[in-house]
Design a protein around this motif. Structure first.
Motif, PDB file in Angstrom:
ATOM      1  N   UNK A 167       0.608  -1.812  -0.020  1.00  0.00           N
ATOM      2  CA  UNK A 167       0.103   0.137  -0.297  1.00  0.00           C
ATOM      3  C   UNK A 167       0.585   1.346  -0.272  1.00  0.00           C
ATOM      4  N   UNK A 168       0.282   1.818  -0.317  1.00  0.00           N
ATOM      5  CA  UNK A 168       0.693   3.671  -0.374  1.00  0.00           C
ATOM      6  C   UNK A 168       1.911   3.750   0.719  1.00  0.00           C
ATOM      7  N   UNK A 169       1.609   3.935   2.005  1.00  0.00           N
ATOM      8  CA  UNK A 169       2.054   4.646   3.199  1.00  0.00           C
ATOM      9  C   UNK A 169       2.817   3.882   3.276  1.00  0.00           C
ATOM     10  N   UNK A 170       2.912   2.077   3.083  1.00  0.00           N
ATOM     11  CA  UNK A 170       4.653   0.780   3.617  1.00  0.00           C
ATOM     12  C   UNK A 170       5.486   1.229   2.060  1.00  0.00           C
ATOM     13  N   UNK A 171       4.700   2.154   0.747  1.00  0.00           N
ATOM     14  CA  UNK A 171       5.633   2.437  -0.505  1.00  0.00           C
ATOM     15  C   UNK A 171       6.661   3.150   0.030  1.00  0.00           C
ATOM     16  N   UNK A 172       6.007   3.970   0.388  1.00  0.00           N
ATOM     17  CA  UNK A 172       7.200   5.415   0.832  1.00  0.00           C
ATOM     18  C   UNK A 172       7.599   5.150   1.917  1.00  0.00           C
ATOM     19  N   UNK A 173       7.438   4.919   2.872  1.00  0.00           N
ATOM     20  CA  UNK A 173       8.384   4.394   4.405  1.00  0.00           C
ATOM     21  C   UNK A 173       9.114   3.517   3.672  1.00  0.00           C
ATOM     22  N   UNK A 174       9.450   2.728   3.123  1.00  0.00           N
ATOM     23  CA  UNK A 174      10.297   1.428   2.280  1.00  0.00           C
ATOM     24  C   UNK A 174      10.491   2.576   1.844  1.00  0.00           C
ATOM     25  N   UNK A 175      10.147   3.097   1.036  1.00  0.00           N
ATOM     26  CA  UNK A 175      11.191   4.196  -0.540  1.00  0.00           C
ATOM     27  C   UNK A 175      11.919   5.382   0.884  1.00  0.00           C
ATOM     28  N   UNK A 176      11.570   5.793   1.948  1.00  0.00           N
ATOM     29  CA  UNK A 176      12.404   6.784   2.640  1.00  0.00           C
ATOM     30  C   UNK A 176      13.469   5.685   3.365  1.00  0.00           C
ATOM     31  N   UNK A 177      13.273   4.336   4.106  1.00  0.00           N
ATOM     32  CA  UNK A 177      13.434   4.231   4.920  1.00  0.00           C
ATOM     33  C   UNK A 177      15.503   3.578   3.612  1.00  0.00           C
ATOM     34  N   UNK A 592      24.040  -1.383   6.287  1.00  0.00           N
ATOM     35  CA  UNK A 592      22.596  -0.470   6.252  1.00  0.00           C
ATOM     36  C   UNK A 592      21.478  -1.838   5.927  1.00  0.00           C
ATOM     37  N   UNK A 593      22.613  -2.784   4.548  1.00  0.00           N
ATOM     38  CA  UNK A 593      21.536  -4.107   4.886  1.00  0.00           C
ATOM     39  C   UNK A 593      20.556  -4.247   5.871  1.00  0.00           C
ATOM     40  N   UNK A 594      20.870  -5.218   7.081  1.00  0.00           N
ATOM     41  CA  UNK A 594      21.013  -5.027   8.458  1.00  0.00           C
ATOM     42  C   UNK A 594      19.711  -4.940   8.487  1.00  0.00           C
ATOM     43  N   UNK A 595      20.505  -3.515   8.375  1.00  0.00           N
ATOM     44  CA  UNK A 595      18.967  -2.440   8.926  1.00  0.00           C
ATOM     45  C   UNK A 595      17.827  -2.736   8.696  1.00  0.00           C
ATOM     46  N   UNK A 596      17.737  -2.607   7.961  1.00  0.00           N
ATOM     47  CA  UNK A 596      17.129  -1.980   6.507  1.00  0.00           C
ATOM     48  C   UNK A 596      15.552  -3.151   6.858  1.00  0.00           C
ATOM     49  N   UNK A 597      16.112  -4.654   6.288  1.00  0.00           N
ATOM     50  CA  UNK A 597      15.501  -5.781   5.818  1.00  0.00           C
ATOM     51  C   UNK A 597      15.115  -6.505   7.242  1.00  0.00           C
ATOM     52  N   UNK A 598      15.225  -5.864   8.749  1.00  0.00           N
ATOM     53  CA  UNK A 598      15.285  -6.571  10.047  1.00  0.00           C
ATOM     54  C   UNK A 598      14.386  -5.211  11.233  1.00  0.00           C
ATOM     55  N   UNK A 599      13.892  -4.220  10.760  1.00  0.00           N
ATOM     56  CA  UNK A 599      13.357  -2.484  11.016  1.00  0.00           C
ATOM     57  C   UNK A 599      11.732  -3.116  11.567  1.00  0.00           C
ATOM     58  N   UNK A 600      11.089  -3.261  11.896  1.00  0.00           N
ATOM     59  CA  UNK A 600       9.576  -3.762  12.165  1.00  0.00           C
ATOM     60  C   UNK A 600       8.986  -2.477  11.525  1.00  0.00           C
ATOM     61  N   UNK A 601       7.977  -2.424   9.902  1.00  0.00           N
ATOM     62  CA  UNK A 601       7.544  -1.044   9.739  1.00  0.00           C
ATOM     63  C   UNK A 601       6.304  -0.970  10.095  1.00  0.00           C
TER      64      UNK A 601
END
Length: 663
Positions: A167-177, A592-601
């Motif tokens: 959904x748009x909110x998650x997409x934007x959060x992921x992109x910003x992260x 960077x990578x481990x922070x991105x894939x383990x941070x709770x959305x």
């Protein structure tokens, strides 16, 4: 004349509402009617209407939605519609939870779960057949790499069906992260350009940013043998350790090591000897990063369990015997400290790759995608198993498509920073695929096979078994009312097609590894469904959520090694250790990578707490409430236990388990 009261719920996501006009139609057993409603759905709103209809339509069967647009097709995310007809004691619910777009008619059946029938005149039977026919055109299989599970046919996010995308909110959060993480990575790299990188303390220069308390403890204690052993039980990869029933054949003890052999045999007789063998990595070609050759190894580590529950390493063999080196060197805790530290670093580096590729990517992400695609292709929305599983497939196709385009693709993060990149990662996964058994995905079987039952300090094992039991009761509570006997299971064509689709198609003929091609009993079906939900939720949490805790301090889990494994102990210096560990760029990339894939959305949905109501009727809702109560009780048990521990194990705390593979 009959009066109908209608509630229309719109999703709360960004852009869920629509400026387009929506027309509703009701279909009942005795007729149908088009409603003239001034409906322009607003985000997060439940709109209520009352409409008089010239005739009593009888028990409602379907709601039809048609969205009209003139210039712009403004998609609408419809949650659900409820209707109460004249004289009805209860509302009829029509779950949707999908995007309504275009000008076609979307038909929503009443939400009561139903098995397939043999009556070709049954309106619900016709609907489910048409639905599956349409879905099989939309959800197609593809082969990403030969020898690996099938995937959704989508080259990019834009190719995915809209209902499978973030959904748009998650997409934007992921992109910003991603943007924020890349900026932090570049800052760390620039910050160290003029600084030395010659001592272990130099890693501190980039060990800043948001971190959990456990990551700080790993930073302080990563060189301790106790923490090294602990990670095999309760770290982010608790899946490799096995109880030893004999000394491994690859452990060749040279002359002069009689004392070590006696110690190993003593621990073996006591039943306190364990092993972790990384033979999966043997012979895998290592990556070349920015012109610099990287290195891989296939270590074996033998460990002993002390009465206190501590697991301590006894000996490390970095490489297996070969023709060129029939008696590889063995490293011991009594060796020179830097030699022993480097040997442990090789084990931790190998664990990084086996964890990411075998137990994280293959065993959870790719398997969850197979379950999701097969469910969309074989189970109509009315099927109780579809209603049970659909909350556990949320976002999986999207996050996996991103991984194939950004993480494990040509030129992706694996190629840029890790020693299994450049094609080695695909070979590792192919080997792991041949070892992917049905039993390995079911904790009662897997832990028994690895000899890890009944160990008080094995916290992953304890929590995994408790969760398995809770999920199994939930599954039985949903499944048993629809399948009163084994004959109904055997006679369900949609269910049997789904089973074959997973084993024969998605998992590429996995029946020789224990996966079923048919369900013969209720017990067999419930066991398989428990595996599906556990894999998509709890198991993914166990191997995903702790990555930053254990991998952010990169010396504890080096994603790449830049020098060959040592062959002697006396020549290991600090220059050898620092020359072997990742450089500044690789270290920053791993953080960077481990922070991105383990941070709770921010839109994380805990296990058992999905808001969508796919089932109608009080019975399934009561089963879900009991599931939630059981999870809450386990949560309290884990919190109370963790208060007594120096290193709390939280990855299987129900409130931290996401319902699906969504990150």
């Amino acid at each position: 004349m009959g009066r109908y009261r209608i509630h229309v719920a719109t999703g709360a996501w960004l852009f869920s509402g629509s400026f387009n006009r929506v027309q509703l139609g009701l279909v009942g057993e005795r007729g149908e009617a088009e409603l003239e409603l001034p409906l322009r759905p607003a985000r997060g709103q439940v709109e209520e209407f009352e409409q008089d209809v010239p005739q009593d339509l009888g028990p409602l069967q379907f709601v039809k939605l048609r969205k009209h647009h003139s210039l712009v097709d403004d998609a609408w995310f419809c949650d659900r519609i409820t209707v109460r007809g004249p004289g009805a004691l209860e509302e009829a619910a029509f779950p949707c939870y999908r995007w309504v777009q275009g000008q076609g008619v979307l038909t929503l059946p009443e939400g009561t779960a139903r098995l397939a029938g043999n009556n070709t005149l049954d309106v619900f039977q016709k609907h489910r057949e048409q639905e599956l026919e349409e879905r099989q055109q939309i959800y197609c299989w593809a082969t990403w790499k030969e020898g690996l599970p099938k995937t959704i046919a989508a080259g990019s996010i834009d190719d995915l069906p809209p209902n499978m995308r973030f959904h748009e909110q998650k997409r934007l959060h992921y992109a910003w992260t991603v943007i924020a993480g890349l900026m932090e990575m570049v800052l760390k790299y620039v910050y160290t350009l003029l600084s030395p990188w010659k001592r272990l303390e130099d890693f501190d220069q980039i060990f800043w940013g948001q971190k959990a308390a456990l990551a700080e403890k790993v930073h302080r204690r990563w060189q301790d043998d106790e923490l090294f052993g602990y990670q095999f039980l309760n770290g982010t990869n608790p899946m490799l350790l096995r109880h030893s029933t004999s000394l491994p054949s690859r452990l060749v003890l040279p002359s002069g090591m009689e004392e070590l052999q006696a110690q190993l045999e003593k621990e073996l007789q006591k039943g306190s000897l364990f092993e972790a063998d990384f033979i999966l990595l043997d012979g895998i070609p290592a990556n070349v990063i920015q012109g610099e050759q990287q290195y891989l190894a296939a270590p074996l580590v033998m460990l002993k369990m002390e009465p206190s529950g501590k697991l301590l390493p006894m000996v490390i063999q970095i490489q297996p015997p070969s023709l060129s080196c029939p008696t590889p060197p063995l490293f011991l805790p009594s060796d020179p400290p830097l030699a022993w530290l480097l040997a442990k670093s090789w084990v931790r580096s190998s664990d990084f790759h086996v964890h990411e590729l075998q137990y994280h990517l293959l065993h959870t992400h790719l398997l969850a995608e197979v379950i999701a695609v097969a469910s969309m292709r074989c189970l109509p929305g009315l099927h109780p198993v579809f209603k049970l599983l659909i909350p556990h497939t949320r976002y999986t196709m999207d996050i996996n498509t991103r991984a194939r385009n950004q993480l494990i693709s040509d030129g992706g993060l694996f190629d840029k920073g890790w020693s299994t990149g450049g094609g080695g990662h695909v070979q590792v996964m192919r080997r792991a695929m041949t070892q992917l058994t049905y039993r390995s995905l079911c904790p009662p079987d897997d832990l028994a096979d690895r000899g890890l039952l009944g160990i008080p300090s094995a916290l992953y094992a304890h929590d995994a078994l408790r969760l398995w039991e809770i999920i199994a009761r939930y599954v039985e509570g949903i499944v048993h009312p629809f399948y009163h006997g084994d004959d109904i299971v055997r006679g369900d064509p949609e269910l049997q097609a789904w089973c074959r689709e997973i084993t024969e198609v998605g998992l590429c003929q996995a029946q020789d590894r224990g996966f079923p091609v048919s369900f013969q009993s209720r017990a067999q079906l419930c066991h398989f469904l428990t595996m599906c939900i556990f894999t998509c939720s709890a198991q993914h949490a166990a191997v995903n959520n702790g990555q930053f805790d254990w991998f952010a301090w990169v010396p504890n889990a080096p994603g790449s090694m830049r020098m060959p494994p040592p062959t002697t102990k006396e020549d290991v210096t600090m220059d050898t250790v620092m020359g072997s560990l990742p450089n500044v760029w690789q270290t920053s990339l791993q953080m960077f990578a481990t922070s991105l894939i383990s941070r709770p959305p921010p839109d994380m949905v805990p296990l058992g707490h999905h808001q969508e109501e796919y089932f109608s009727g009080p019975e399934p809702k009561a089963v879900l409430r009991q599931f939630q109560a059981d999870l809450d009780n386990l949560e309290k048990e884990i919190v109370a236990r963790n208060e007594q521990l120096d290193l709390p194990y939280e990855y299987l705390k129900p409130s931290l388990i996401e319902s699906s593979v969504a990150i």
